[in-house]
Design an enzyme around this catalytic site. Structure first.
Site: not given
Length: 495
Positions: A218, A298, A242, A246
C-alpha cells in the site's frame, strides 16, 4: 482404539488451551492480548508520575545531572546515562504500555549496517539493512554512519529485531518501506521514514530460508500485520502514499511513542475492517507523540480494540484527530488538542459512518485533556463509570507538561520534519553513505563477522520463533500412546 482416540483428543485440547482460555474463560479475542487493559493504563500513569516527581525533586538540586530529566519515563530511563552507547540494549527495558514486553534483539548480537544499498531483495548483500532484518536470530541492529536507504521493495522484518538509529542520521525511504508480518518482539527506534510508495509483484526474501512472491503493497511507512509485541519509538514519519503506521489483522501488544508525525493525510490506521472481529483484541498505547504540521486525519482511526492515547501533543489537523468505527474503546488522557481555525473542524473525535444511536454506547473517554482554540472531545458510553474504573486519574498538571514530555519527539538525529527537497548532510546520491568505502559491506567472508557482528551477550538471547511447543505436544502424544499400549493402568493414574 478408543483409549488411543481419547488420549489424542485430550492432548489436542491441551495444545489449544491458550486459545480456549482466550475465547471462553477470559472472554478475549486474541491469545496474546492483555486480559485487563486498565491495569496497563494504570502502570503507564504510575511510571509517568514517578518520572515527573523525580524530575521535580532533583531540579531543585545542583550538580546532580538532573538537567537531562524531562519527566518522560521512556527517555529518562536511558538518555541520562552518558555511556548509553555502551549499553544500548538497556533501551529494551524502557518500554511502556501494551508494547512494553517487546524485547527486540535484546540478548542477541549487534549487527552494524555498513552498506546503505538495496540492490537485491532475494539475495541481499551482507552489511545491508535488508540482510540484517531477515535473519532468524535476535539481533540489535545499528548503523556505522549517516545513511539514506532507498528501498527497491518492502523491507520485511523478522522477529526479535531492534533497529536502533541512535548515533546516526538514518533515513528509510522508497518503495514499500517497512513490513512486520506475523512476527513478534520488534523495536524500531530513532529512524526517519518518509516518501514511501507502493511496490510489489516480486519475489522478496523474508528469512534466510524463505523467498516468497509479494503482491503490491500500500505504500505505508510501517505496516504491522498480524504481529504482536511491537514498539515504535522516536521515529519521524511523513509523506507516505498510504498510512504512516498501520496495524491490522489481529495485531496487538503495540506501543507507539515519542514519534513525530507530519505532512500526511491518513496518519494511522488501527484495525483492518469493521467486520474483522479478531481486531477486537487489538491493544495499542499511543504516548508522548507530536502530531505536527500538515496532518489531515486518522491520529489514529480505530476499528475495534482498546486504544490508550496519553500525553500526546496534537498541534494540527484538518478534518479530525481521533476517529473510529465498529465500537473501539478510546481512552484519551492528558493530551493537548489544538483545533484548526476552521470552525467546522473543531471536534477532536469522529465516529466514521455511524449513527449516534449506534455509537452512543461506545466507550470513548476524555480525562485530563487540554482543549485549545475551541477543540472539543465528544465522549460516550457506559464505560464512563465501569470500563475505566481501574484506570488511575490523570491530573491536569500532566497535560500542562505536554511541551516538556514531547519536546524530543521524533528521531533524535537530524531535522525531525522531513520536508520535500531537503538536503541531508553526509548522504551521497549513489545510495551508499559518503563515509562508507566502495566495498560497502561486500567484503570477503573472512571479514564478515568482524565487520557486521559486534560483541553481545548472545548466550542470553531469547530463542527465535520456533515449533518448540508443537514438538513438545507431539512427543507428549507419542509418550502417552506408548504408556497406554504397554501399561494400560497408567492411563487412569495420568488422568
Amino acid at each position: 482404539m478408543l483409549p488411543n482416540t481419547c488420549i489424542l483428543l485430550l492432548c489436542l485440547l491441551c495444545s489449544l488451551s491458550p486459545l480456549i482460555r482466550a475465547t471462553l474463560n477470559l472472554n478475549l479475542t486474541l491469545p496474546h492480548q492483555h486480559p485487563n487493559p486498565e491495569v496497563v493504563v494504570d502502570e503507564v500513569q504510575r511510571r509517568l508520575n514517578v518520572s515527573i516527581s523525580r524530575r521535580q525533586v532533583l531540579s531543585v538540586q545542583e550538580n546532580d545531572g538532573s538537567s537531562c530529566l524531562t519527566g518522560n519515563p521512556v527517555d529518562d530511563c536511558w538518555r541520562c546515562d552518558p555511556n548509553w552507547q555502551n549499553n544500548r540494549q538497556r533501551l529494551a527495558d524502557c518500554g511502556i504500555g501494551f508494547g512494553q514486553d517487546a524485547m527486540g534483539g535484546k540478548g542477541g548480537q549487534f549487527y552494524v549496517v555498513t552498506d546503505s544499498s538495496d540492490e537485491d531483495p532475494i539475495n541481499p548483500a551482507p552489511g545491508t539493512l535488508r540482510h540484517a532484518v531477515i535473519q532468524t536470530q535476535p539481533l540489535w541492529i545499528t548503523f556505522s554512519t549517516n545513511m539514506l536507504i532507498k528501498l527497491k521493495y518492502e523491507l520485511i522484518v523478522n522477529s526479535f529485531k531492534t533497529i536502533d538509529g541512535r548515533g546516526a542520521n538514518v533515513h528509510i525511504t522508497g518503495r514499500g518501506c517497512m513490513t512486520l508480518q506475523y512476527v513478534s518482539n520488534v523495536i524500531i527506534h530513532g529512524v526517519h521514514v518518509h516518501h514511501c510508495v507502493p511496490s510489489g509483484n516480486a519475489d522478496i526474501r523474508s528469512s534466510p530460508t524463505h523467498v516468497g512472491w509479494r503482491g503490491k503493497s500500500d505504500g505505508d511507512g510501517i505496516s504491522i500485520f498480524g504481529s504482536r509485541k511491537i514498539w515504535i519509538d522516536h521515529c519521524s514519519l511523513s509523506y507516505c502514499r498510504d498510512g504512516l503506521i498501520d496495524a491490522i489483522m489481529g495485531s496487538t501488544g503495540i506501543t507507539i511513542s515519542n514519534n513525530y508525525f507530519s505532512h500526511h493525510d491518513e496518519v494511522m490506521l488501527l484495525g483492518h475492517d469493521d467486520k474483522y472481529s479478531p481486531d477486537s483484541g487489538m491493544q495499542v498505547t499511543i504516548a508522548f507523540n507530536h502530531f505536527g504540521e500538515g496532518l489531515v486525519q486518522r491520529m489514529p482511526r480505530c476499528r475495534r480494540g482498546y486504544i490508550h492515547v496519553v500525553n500526546n501533543d496534537f498541534t494540527q489537523w484538518e478534518m479530525y484527530a481521533i476517529g473510529g468505527s465498529a465500537n473501539p474503546t478510546i481512552n484519551s488522557q492528558g493530551n493537548r488538542y489544538t483545533a484548526p481555525g476552521d470552525i467546522n473542524a473543531k471536534e477532536v473525535t469522529k465516529r466514521v459512518e455511524t449513527d449516534e444511536e449506534d455509537w452512543a454506547e461506545w466507550n470513548w473517554r476524555t480525562e485530563g485533556d487540554v482543549m485549545v482554540n475551541g477543540a472539543f472531545f465528544v465522549p460516550s458510553g457506559v464505560g464512563l463509570s465501569t470500563q475505566y474504573a481501574k484506570a488511575s486519574s490523570v491530573e491536569p498538571k500532566s497535560a500542562a507538561l505536554i511541551q516538556q514530555l514531547t519536546m524530543n519527539a521524533g528521531a533524535l538525529s537530524g531535522p525531525r520534519d522531513d520536508t520535500v527537497g531537503v538536503s541531508y548532510p553526509g548522504f551521497s546520491s549513489g545510495g551508499t553513505s559518503s563515509s562508507i568505502s566502495n566495498n560497502g559491506g561486500h567484503g570477503s567472508s573472512d571479514d564478515y563477522f568482524g565487520m557486521i557482528f559486534g560483541s553481545g551477550s548472545g548466550s542470553d538471547a531469547p530463542p527465535p520463533p520456533s515449533v518448540t511447543i508443537s514438538m513438545f505436544f507431539s512427543l507428549l502424544i507419542i509418550l502417552i500412546l506408548y504408556v497406554t499400549t504397554n501399561h494400560g493402568d497408567v492411563l487412569l493414574l495420568f488422568l
